[in-house]
Design a protein around this motif. Sequence first.
Motif, PDB file in Angstrom:
ATOM      1  N   PHE A 280     -39.803  -5.877   5.874  1.00 17.41           N
ATOM      2  CA  PHE A 280     -38.549  -6.219   5.672  1.00 17.41           C
ATOM      3  C   PHE A 280     -38.245  -6.674   4.434  1.00 17.41           C
ATOM      4  N   GLN A 293     -30.931 -12.380   8.393  1.00 24.32           N
ATOM      5  CA  GLN A 293     -30.860 -10.645   8.236  1.00 24.32           C
ATOM      6  C   GLN A 293     -31.874 -10.120   8.960  1.00 24.32           C
ATOM      7  N   SER A 297     -31.379  -7.037  11.975  1.00 22.66           N
ATOM      8  CA  SER A 297     -31.855  -5.862  11.557  1.00 22.66           C
ATOM      9  C   SER A 297     -32.368  -5.152  12.662  1.00 22.66           C
TER      10      SER A 297
END
Length: 425
Positions: A280, A293, A297
């Motif tokens: 990531f 985030q 995801s």
Amino acid sequence: MKKYLLRRKAQLEKRLKQLKDLLEKGSETRSMEEVQAEVDELTADLDAVNEALAEFDETVDNDSSGDDEGGEDDENEADEEQDEDEGEKRSILTQEQRAGLTNIINQSLSSRVQVKTNEMKTRNAFCRYLVGQISESEARAMGVQTHGGNVLVPESLAKEIIAYAQEENLLRKYGKVVQTKGTQGFPILIKKAKANRVKTERALNQPIPETDIEFDEYYLNPTETDALVLVTKKLLAMSEMNVERIVVDELKKAYVREEAEFFFNSADNPGALIRKAVAFTPTATDIYDKFVQLKNSLPTSMLKNARWMINRAALTAIETIKTADGFPLLRPDIGLEGGFGYRLLGFPVDVTDFVDAGTPNIQRLYFGDFSTFYIQDVIGTMEVTKLIEKYADTNHVGFKIWHLNDGQLVYGPFEPSVFKLELNA
């Protein structure tokens, strides 16, 4: 202690035989629920007593309880007279109920107890053979299987080792374990198809169209997992210590280290966590925003069982972070027993050094659903080899544990299940 256990065993078996006789004669006047409850309680007590007796290395001498049986007869005379009086009454149990309860009692008095006792004897014989306390022929007589210098780990002890591995190896704890008898790979099918919807009933000349399918097929490939433990001859000669227990404990630890490294970090494992987890790359600069985030995801279908798995470096970095309202980002979870007991953004946190992958300074985090990590264990393949000559010049004895298994992270093309974030990479 042993004398007490033998006496208690005789009492339990005698009461079970009395119930069996009453059921066979149709003289039991109590209800099905009452008799079943007593049989279950007696069976559980008998299992516990036999497990305690099996811990003794020496064979249980049934004759040793003979001196105490006279007292038991006196204690149970009143019960026997009452049973004879009740035998004249008509049983309220049906023939099928009596037969079912009789089968349970027979099983408790024979097969279950004997199997459990034999398992403990074989386990003890295996441990004593490893440290040279009994010969190979004596070990075989007690059920230990040996061939070509290798000793097959008894099933009960193999389960104990795997259970220990589950406690220490988090991928075993949260992943899916499949046991197979053969070494053929276990297939895992991953697909996601688009369904069709029609507003009107299909006509004869309107067949169902083919759907678009993304289809992947994975085969786990069981390979050798082995680990070596060296023990000094001086330790093996110290009879006042439980050396066989020490050897088995060290074998457990060595096996877990090797297996966990293969699952987490091995370059030879295409499904290892460090290789298969999706790297990531956050766009945010604030560390709190990076975590948000990353969390968002993950596909929604994976969030239900999602959790964090981090190393100590990441834990140290996160412990000082506070949210905008001044509260620590890493919050204690009083509902978790053992471990560190933390939650990060509402999801449980597990900390393990296996996440380091040889680089403990990198702050590495995994987030996702770890139930998509599949493990295949081949039943009956765990064995131990005793190496004497190889380390004779240093007065050591080697014990090599060997097992066939595989573990890989598997997910479909549309739903990656685990993400990886390295804060200071």
